[in-house]
Motif scaffolding. Structure first.
Motif, mmCIF file in Angstrom:
data_model
loop_
_atom_site.group_PDB
_atom_site.id
_atom_site.type_symbol
_atom_site.label_atom_id
_atom_site.label_comp_id
_atom_site.label_asym_id
_atom_site.label_seq_id
_atom_site.Cartn_x
_atom_site.Cartn_y
_atom_site.Cartn_z
ATOM 1 N N VAL A 134 -9.273 0.056 5.395
ATOM 2 C CA VAL A 134 -10.024 -1.199 5.389
ATOM 3 C C VAL A 134 -9.972 -1.798 3.986
ATOM 4 O O VAL A 134 -9.754 -2.999 3.826
ATOM 5 N N TYR A 135 -10.124 -0.920 2.969
ATOM 6 C CA TYR A 135 -10.130 -1.425 1.593
ATOM 7 C C TYR A 135 -8.710 -1.683 1.102
ATOM 8 O O TYR A 135 -8.418 -2.724 0.517
ATOM 9 N N GLU A 136 -7.798 -0.750 1.349
ATOM 10 C CA GLU A 136 -6.429 -0.900 0.833
ATOM 11 C C GLU A 136 -5.735 -2.111 1.450
ATOM 12 O O GLU A 136 -5.154 -2.933 0.746
ATOM 13 N N VAL A 137 -5.802 -2.202 2.787
ATOM 14 C CA VAL A 137 -5.134 -3.312 3.472
ATOM 15 C C VAL A 137 -5.869 -4.621 3.172
ATOM 16 O O VAL A 137 -5.252 -5.668 2.963
ATOM 17 N N GLY A 138 -7.200 -4.538 3.147
ATOM 18 C CA GLY A 138 -7.996 -5.729 2.846
ATOM 19 C C GLY A 138 -7.638 -6.306 1.475
ATOM 20 O O GLY A 138 -7.469 -7.520 1.318
ATOM 21 N N ASP A 139 -7.477 -5.408 0.479
ATOM 22 C CA ASP A 139 -7.107 -5.864 -0.866
ATOM 23 C C ASP A 139 -5.716 -6.488 -0.865
ATOM 24 O O ASP A 139 -5.477 -7.522 -1.507
ATOM 25 N N ALA A 140 -4.784 -5.853 -0.137
ATOM 26 C CA ALA A 140 -3.411 -6.382 -0.097
ATOM 27 C C ALA A 140 -3.400 -7.781 0.535
ATOM 28 O O ALA A 140 -2.737 -8.692 0.032
ATOM 29 N N ILE A 197 0.836 -1.224 0.000
ATOM 30 C CA ILE A 197 0.000 0.000 0.000
ATOM 31 C C ILE A 197 0.863 1.264 0.000
ATOM 32 O O ILE A 197 0.350 2.374 0.159
ATOM 33 N N GLY A 198 2.175 1.103 -0.161
ATOM 34 C CA GLY A 198 3.050 2.264 -0.363
ATOM 35 C C GLY A 198 3.318 3.101 0.875
ATOM 36 O O GLY A 198 3.421 4.320 0.786
ATOM 37 N N LEU A 199 3.416 2.469 2.028
ATOM 38 C CA LEU A 199 3.751 3.198 3.250
ATOM 39 C C LEU A 199 4.951 2.551 3.929
ATOM 40 O O LEU A 199 5.210 1.361 3.760
ATOM 41 N N GLN A 200 5.649 3.360 4.718
ATOM 42 C CA GLN A 200 6.825 2.880 5.452
ATOM 43 C C GLN A 200 6.365 2.383 6.823
ATOM 44 O O GLN A 200 5.791 3.152 7.586
ATOM 45 N N PRO A 201 6.588 1.086 7.161
ATOM 46 C CA PRO A 201 6.116 0.629 8.473
ATOM 47 C C PRO A 201 7.040 1.066 9.606
ATOM 48 O O PRO A 201 8.257 0.978 9.483
ATOM 49 N N HIS A 202 6.448 1.576 10.690
ATOM 50 C CA HIS A 202 7.186 1.850 11.932
ATOM 51 C C HIS A 202 6.593 0.962 13.008
ATOM 52 O O HIS A 202 5.436 1.140 13.385
ATOM 53 N N PHE A 203 7.396 0.026 13.499
ATOM 54 C CA PHE A 203 6.870 -0.898 14.508
ATOM 55 C C PHE A 203 7.200 -0.399 15.901
ATOM 56 O O PHE A 203 8.247 0.202 16.124
#
Lengths: 588, 291
Positions: free
Chosen positions: B259-265, B80-86
């Motif tokens: 919900v849609y972007e992550v759900g699709d991924a 989804i084109g974002l940088q994850p920060h955990f």
């Protein structure tokens, strides 16, 4: 630029602090004798409870039933910052300096005459703490040249009284396992003694004694049978008898948090600690009395050994968490003789009087209007249960969605009385109990989710019993078990009580008031709006011939977090963090 | 639209300013407080809380966070084109606590807060109880398994006759509850309680218990290292004892576009074999979620 600015502010603060101390001179060490004489020495407040027995009685009578109406604020002190919530602390007064703790494990030293800050200690809390019931603290202890308190990350911290600098800091348990300290420590024979709170998962409550000079462990005493204590860091004796009242290995994780701390009686030389509810919540899974959960324990401070126990709620199935304070007092019998007694008002709605030398049961009298779970106590001190009011066994079904049968029962798990300490008047011989009238729907539920997985659960919904009030301040006669008067309050009462030789009873309300009542009639004689809910314990002392009253204001604690329907009424109350000090205007 | 963004930026700056005087927030340079979808997109950073002692799903190591959930989250963030920060989240007593501390209110001490949470049970009751979050994106099915010592229990564990055996469970889990109450509590004394699942697996390896009942992924991931000879089977308790559940994601209610972007991924990862591969790398069988 910003850094320079902050540096100069810090430098200025230091300079002010130094000036403050220059004016006050060297702090006089607080001795064991000073602490034991705290009730009589009206010029200071050296202990949580205004005396080791926790009576919260001061003989001062400059402010009395006639003059109290003229009481006005002298100064107020803001705790500052954004951390404006849940102030349940009782201040101490030592040599003209007030030591007061605040939410988020903070402490201040303040000039008692002027309200000027001398120092602030802001404990560096890790982000992983999980305090169950708000980020509160209930107060400090003083001894020698140090002032002590417990932190939300389960440390006991000793600070230099003059500088606020850390002398020692000791983690007594791992906060990551859910442990935290909110109780005010006790000082007995050169030891700092504290209880501990914990999450509901897999802990065993203990009482800890540390060397006041060094923080080294002197002894620990687990409160659940089968677990072994320590002396000087080495294993000592077992608490109770393994598997006498627990099945399997459940005693290893049996609960019994000692989160409210304790009292000490110099006459019998005993520490008195209350112990929390057994784990897990669903009582059907742990047959037996589950000793010593929901009990009062007498512990010898020299050895850490349990001298006697009395269990207020055997086989607790309602989260009645019997930690409430046990207050020593002289009980006058019908025959005119006086017994060394002690009293406690339990979450379960009953007020107990025990022989404090032996733990022998003397009486149990209800102090709330409903006590569905038990009709009363037999003459041996066992509750007479009403089985219809124990939440159902979910493995037998009976409720919706696989839940166990739900019951409505009073008091609720927040208790006929919760943490807020009652007071005993040496004038009237009455106890003044801050009580609450609420019930709960409670059920055992097969499923809750923890860490993304299915766990065992329990459900509660709290409901007020009456439309117009929840809180009731009651005067209880310990000899007869009769209520002498009561004062009703719309919101639940959540603050401690103070009583004085001037015939007054002081307590606060979540609506923001500190109030004074006539100790014989319950008539309200004075009130002052502090601007935020009062859920802390008031104190009084005298200085330069005048009597002072102080209380911390700042709404928070467990009610807004857990209160169900009650939370709807209290949600408009504003948070805060102020210490208010009052007295009579000086006559010119 | 630009105006609202400016306001949000200002709010973020104010929030950051307020912590300057205190200690630094755990999640590095993140502004304090919950952000809206637009701001998250603008910053390009997706804050993801994880349970730090929850192997094989997520665990803090010297090299940073590792585990199945971490790998799934990295892949989702990439898609989804974002940088994850955990950042680590301490589990509360109930999932409701984690949703509050993790993504809608934030940490009570340093006020750090996440945007997207993994490993949230996909459950109607949890959704009803937590209306400030949206549960979505079920990505696998979890359940319980039993690992037993084949020398002691050659025919497997039989609840009707094996009440004298020692069965390791994690405290207060469904299998603990089942042992403590099924058959009128006859198996109560068989239950040996462990605070951490890995300790239960090690105890089986040392012969201190005869069998263990844990989450299937924990047994699949740990057993080969500590008890290679163990016989492993799914464990179904029946009746009211929930033996299987579906795990998904949660976002703040104000971030619904995820919900849609992550759900699709997640759907694409299930379809192209990525999900099965991530689980397999941890030694765990991926079970597709049942909707």
């Amino acid at each position: 630029m910003a850094t320079t600015f902050r540096r100069s502010v810090a430098a200025a603060t230091l300079a002010i602090a130094a000036m403050g101390f220059a004016g006050l001179g060297h702090a006089k060490p607080v001795t064991d004798k000073d602490i034991l004489g705290d009730v009589e020495s009206t010029g200071d407040v050296l202990t949580y409870g205004l005396g080791m027995q926790g009576q919260r009685f001061s003989p001062l009578k400059l402010i009395d039933k006639e003059t109290v109406k003229g009481v006005v604020p002298v100064w107020a002190f803001s705790f500052g910052g954004e951390k404006q919530r849940g102030q349940e602390s009782q201040p101490l007064v030592v040599d003209g300096v007030i030591y007061v703790t605040g939410s988020y494990s903070r402490m201040w030293a303040i000039d008692a005459k002027t309200g000027k800050e001398l120092w602030e200690y802001n404990h560096r809390l890790p982000d992983g703490i999980m305090p169950c019931c708000d980020v509160i603290n209930r107060g400090a202890a003083v001894y020698g040249d140090k002032v002590y308190f417990g932190t939300l990350d389960a440390k006991v911290v000793a600070l230099n009284r003059e500088t606020g600098k850390v002398v020692w800091s000791k983690a007594i348990e791992d906060y990551k396992a859910g442990y935290s300290i909110t109780n005010a420590p006790l000082i007995v024979n050169g030891m700092v003694i504290t209880g501990i709170g914990g999450g509901e998962f897999g802990i065993v409550g203990k009482v800890y004694a540390l060397d006041a000079e060094t923080g080294e462990s002197k002894w620990t005493r687990p409160v659940i049978e089968g677990n072994v204590g320590t002396v000087d860091g080495k294993p000592s004796t077992m608490t109770g008898t393994k598997n006498a009242s627990w099945e399997g290995d459940q005693w290893q994780t049996g609960g019994g948090g000692t989160w409210l701390g304790g009292t000490y009686d110099p006459k019998t030389g005993l520490l008195f600690y209350g112990t929390g509810n057994p784990s897990p919540w669903n009582s059907w899974l742990r047959p037996g009395d589950n000793l010593y959960s929901s009990s009062r324990l007498a512990i010898d401070p020299k050895t850490g050994e349990i001298k006697w126990s009395y269990q207020t709620t055997p086989h607790d199935g309602w989260d009645f968490d019997g930690v409430n304070e046990l207050i020593s007092f002289p009980l006058k019998g019908a025959d005119g003789k006086t017994i060394d007694a002690a009293a406690t008002a339990d979450r379960n709605g009953f007020f107990f009087v025990l022989d404090r030398t032996t733990g022998k049961f003397i009486s149990a009298s209800p102090f709330v209007s409903r006590h569905d779970w038990a009709s009363g106590y037999d003459d041996k001190g066992r509750p007479i249960y009403n089985p219809d009011f124990r939440p159902g066994d979910p493995s037998k079904g009976g409720g919706a969605d696989g839940k166990g049968k739900s019951v409505f029962t009073a008091p609720s798990f927040l208790g006929g009385k919760n943490w807020m300490p009652m007071a005993y008047s040496q004038n009237t011989g009455l106890f003044y109990i801050p009580s609450n009238e609420w019930g709960m729907d409670i059920w055992n539920e097969p499923i809750t989710y923890r860490k993304g997985a299915a766990y065992l659960g329990a459900g509660f919904t709290i409901k007020p019993l009456y439309e117009d009030h929840i809180g009731v301040l009651r005067a209880m006669d310990p000899a007869t078990g009769k209520i002498k008067w009561e004062y009703k309050n719309r919101a639940p009462l959540w603050g401690g009580v103070l009583t004085t030789g001037g015939g007054l009873v002081f307590t606060g309300t979540p609506e923001g008031y500190i109030k004074a009542f006539d100790d014989e009639t319950g008539k309200e004689l004075w009130s002052f709006n502090t601007g935020s809910g009062v859920v802390a314990s008031p104190i009084t002392w005298d200085m330069d011939g005048e009597q002072y009253i102080a209380v911390v204001s700042g709404w928070g604690g467990a009610v807004p977090l857990w209160g169900g329907d009650v939370a709807d009424y209290v949600k408009s109350f504003n948070q805060g963090g102020m210490l208010w000090v009052f007295k009579l205007p000086r006559k010119s | 639209m630009p105006r609202r963004r400016d306001v949000l930026k200002l709010a973020g700056a104010l929030g950051a300013g307020l912590v300057l005087g205190g200690r630094s927030a755990r999640s590095d340079d993140d502004p304090v407080g919950p952000l809206r979808y637009d701001t998250i997109r603008e910053r390009g950073i997706l804050r993801i809380p994880y349970y730090e002692d929850f192997a094989p799903y997520s665990i803090t190591t010297a090299e940073g966070p590792r585990g199945i959930d971490i790998d799934v989250a990295r892949e989702v963030a990439k898609r989804i084109g974002l940088q994850p920060h955990f950042y680590p989240l301490v589990a509360g007593e109930k999932i409701d606590d984690d949703l509050r501390n993790g993504i809608w209110r934030g940490n009570v001490i340093d006020r750090s807060v996440g945007d997207l949470m993994f490993h949230v049970p996909y459950d109607r009751q949890i959704q009803l109880n937590n209306d400030l979050v949206v549960l979505f994106g079920p990505y696998f099915e979890e359940g319980f398994a039993i690992a037993s010592n084949p020398e002691v229990l050659p025919g497997g564990f039989d609840p009707e006759s094996d009440e004298g055996r020692r069965i390791g469970v994690e405290i207060d889990t469904m299998p603990d509850f089942w042992l403590s109450s099924a058959n009128g509590g006859r198996l109560r004394n068989a239950a040996v309680h462990f605070a951490r699942p890995l300790d239960a697996v090690k105890a089986l390896g040392k012969g201190e218990v005869d069998a263990i009942i844990l989450q299937a992924a924990q047994i699949e991931a740990f057993a080969p290292h500590h008890v290679p000879k163990a016989s492993v089977k799914p464990f179904l308790m029946g009746g009211m004892f929930r033996s299987r559940w579906t795990v998904g994601c949660a976002v703040r209610e104000t971030c619904r576009p995820f919900v849609y972007e992550v759900g699709d991924a997640l759907g694409a990862m299930a379809g192209d074999g990525t999900m099965a591969r991530i689980f397999a790398e941890a030694g765990v069988t991926w079970l597709a979620p049942q909707r």
